[in-house]
Design an enzyme around this catalytic site. Structure first.
Site, PDB file in Angstrom:
ATOM      1  N   LYS A 111     -56.369 -77.791  16.050  1.00  0.00           N
ATOM      2  CA  LYS A 111     -56.680 -78.702  14.942  1.00  0.00           C
ATOM      3  C   LYS A 111     -55.504 -79.662  14.737  1.00  0.00           C
ATOM      4  O   LYS A 111     -54.752 -79.571  13.769  1.00  0.00           O
ATOM      5  CB  LYS A 111     -56.983 -77.902  13.678  1.00  0.00           C
ATOM      6  CG  LYS A 111     -58.237 -77.036  13.817  1.00  0.00           C
ATOM      7  CD  LYS A 111     -58.486 -76.201  12.578  1.00  0.00           C
ATOM      8  CE  LYS A 111     -59.715 -75.317  12.752  1.00  0.00           C
ATOM      9  NZ  LYS A 111     -59.964 -74.446  11.577  1.00  0.00           N
ATOM     10  N   GLU A 123     -63.635 -63.829  19.889  1.00  0.00           N
ATOM     11  CA  GLU A 123     -63.635 -63.809  18.426  1.00  0.00           C
ATOM     12  C   GLU A 123     -64.672 -62.812  17.903  1.00  0.00           C
ATOM     13  O   GLU A 123     -65.807 -62.781  18.382  1.00  0.00           O
ATOM     14  CB  GLU A 123     -63.962 -65.213  17.915  1.00  0.00           C
ATOM     15  CG  GLU A 123     -64.113 -65.332  16.411  1.00  0.00           C
ATOM     16  CD  GLU A 123     -64.570 -66.717  16.005  1.00  0.00           C
ATOM     17  OE1 GLU A 123     -63.735 -67.645  16.049  1.00  0.00           O
ATOM     18  OE2 GLU A 123     -65.766 -66.888  15.676  1.00  0.00           O
ATOM     19  N   LYS A 125     -65.847 -67.995  21.373  1.00  0.00           N
ATOM     20  CA  LYS A 125     -66.094 -68.089  19.933  1.00  0.00           C
ATOM     21  C   LYS A 125     -67.519 -67.616  19.618  1.00  0.00           C
ATOM     22  O   LYS A 125     -68.301 -67.286  20.512  1.00  0.00           O
ATOM     23  CB  LYS A 125     -65.899 -69.531  19.469  1.00  0.00           C
ATOM     24  CG  LYS A 125     -64.554 -70.133  19.873  1.00  0.00           C
ATOM     25  CD  LYS A 125     -63.444 -69.742  18.928  1.00  0.00           C
ATOM     26  CE  LYS A 125     -63.507 -70.532  17.665  1.00  0.00           C
ATOM     27  NZ  LYS A 125     -62.376 -70.249  16.757  1.00  0.00           N
ATOM     28  N   ARG A 176     -40.385 -98.364  10.716  1.00  0.00           N
ATOM     29  CA  ARG A 176     -41.555 -97.591  10.268  1.00  0.00           C
ATOM     30  C   ARG A 176     -42.060 -96.651  11.355  1.00  0.00           C
ATOM     31  O   ARG A 176     -42.424 -95.506  11.063  1.00  0.00           O
ATOM     32  CB  ARG A 176     -42.665 -98.548   9.822  1.00  0.00           C
ATOM     33  CG  ARG A 176     -43.982 -97.874   9.392  1.00  0.00           C
ATOM     34  CD  ARG A 176     -43.791 -96.659   8.514  1.00  0.00           C
ATOM     35  NE  ARG A 176     -42.930 -96.876   7.372  1.00  0.00           N
ATOM     36  CZ  ARG A 176     -42.376 -95.906   6.662  1.00  0.00           C
ATOM     37  NH1 ARG A 176     -42.577 -94.628   6.997  1.00  0.00           N
ATOM     38  NH2 ARG A 176     -41.607 -96.174   5.628  1.00  0.00           N
ATOM     39  N   ASP A 196     -61.646 -62.829  12.912  1.00  0.00           N
ATOM     40  CA  ASP A 196     -61.932 -64.048  12.167  1.00  0.00           C
ATOM     41  C   ASP A 196     -62.326 -63.777  10.718  1.00  0.00           C
ATOM     42  O   ASP A 196     -63.272 -63.043  10.444  1.00  0.00           O
ATOM     43  CB  ASP A 196     -63.058 -64.820  12.864  1.00  0.00           C
ATOM     44  CG  ASP A 196     -63.292 -66.185  12.239  1.00  0.00           C
ATOM     45  OD1 ASP A 196     -62.308 -66.895  11.967  1.00  0.00           O
ATOM     46  OD2 ASP A 196     -64.467 -66.538  12.030  1.00  0.00           O
TER      47      ASP A 196
END
Length: 292
Positions: free
Chosen positions: A146, A208, A178, A111, A230
């Site tokens: 992410k 951004e 950002k 597994r 963005d």
């Protein structure tokens, strides 16, 4: 006998220590304190087994070095023959690995090995599909941060196996300003001046923006190396490329899908970053068949 290093995608190297640490964590998690008590209770210690890892679907393979390392950590008596390497495109039914050795070892590692190959091949396969939609353009497909906590290096490796490229690995790789940085720092001009004053000469600065007006301000001050566009629609991206006129590298991001990727590539942006490559990749269907 196959070694993990021999199966690595040569252009997307994953270090042996990273493989070893990931495999050990996974085995510790699965085997717990007492090991595979089912196999210990039902299968004599000297029973041999011969198994084949089979792709149950077509796609791009990644994670075989981790599968090999899984079995090898459990026993020195395991023998593995690889039929493909990471980064290979395979058809449904393809035999990926042949594993021979103590049956208890084969079953104990099954597994964990399949989890690695299924997860990473899913990312590689999805990335390959995205890349296919950009054929004939200069745009490169990139992943994001992410990723699954603790598995970032593996998942970014899988993106490379699928023909994609890596964005920064962590917050210490590059300066990426950002919208929240801009808000706290007091605006685009202020934040860029602070960033440039702080950055070393080898550190790139990306910022951004979400409007053409913000892009114009970035271009006017001239302190950014890369601009992240963005959540812009296709018409706005096209206008942004014209406005920049090669003065900065342009990256599109936000809501990127397989349905939109070709249109984004056609605008002329240099890169697109898509979190979906890692956070939404479906598991690749792979199985371990015991050859009785």
């Amino acid at each position: 006998m196959t070694t993990p290093a021999s199966l690595l995608n040569a252009e997307a190297f994953l270090s042996p220590p990273t493989i070893g640490e990931a495999v050990q964590r996974a085995l510790d998690e699965d085997l717990g304190r007492a090991g595979d008590i089912t196999s210990i209770a039902t299968i004599p210690e000297t029973t041999p087994a011969h198994a084949i890892m089979v792709a149950r679907q077509a796609g791009v393979i990644a994670g075989l070095p981790l599968a090999v390392a899984t079995f090898q950590k459990l026993s020195a008596d395991i023998k593995i023959q690889a039929n493909v390497r990471d980064g290979a495109a395979v058809e449904k039914g393809a035999h990926l690995l042949t594993i021979s050795g103590p049956a208890r070892v084969v079953l104990a590692g099954e597994r964990t090995a399949l989890n690695f190959v299924g997860r990473l091949s899913g990312i590689a396969t999805l990335t390959s599909d995205y890349v296919r939609h950009t054929a004939g353009t200069k745009m490169r497909i990139c992943c994001t941060r992410k990723t699954t906590p603790g598995l970032r290096a593996l998942e970014k490796y899988a993106v490379r196996c699928g023909g994609g490229f890596n964005h920064r690995f962590g917050l210490d790789d590059a300066i990426l300003i950002k919208d929240n940085h801009i808000a706290v720092a007091g605006g685009i001009t202020a934040v860029l001046r602070r960033a440039r004053a702080h950055a070393g000469h080898l550190v790139r600065i990306e910022i951004e923006v979400d409007t053409l007006a913000q892009l114009r301000e970035v271009l006017d001050i001239g302190l950014a190396d890369v601009v992240l566009l963005d959540n812009m629609d296709i018409a706005t991206l096209t206008e942004a490329v014209k406005l920049a006129n090669g003065r900065v590298v342009l990256e599109a991001s936000g809501g990127v899908t397989r349905d939109s990727i070709a249109k984004i590539a056609a605008t002329g942006v240099d890169y697109v970053s898509a979190g979906a490559l890692t956070h939404s990749a479906p598991n690749f269907d792979v199985a371990l068949d015991i050859d009785a």
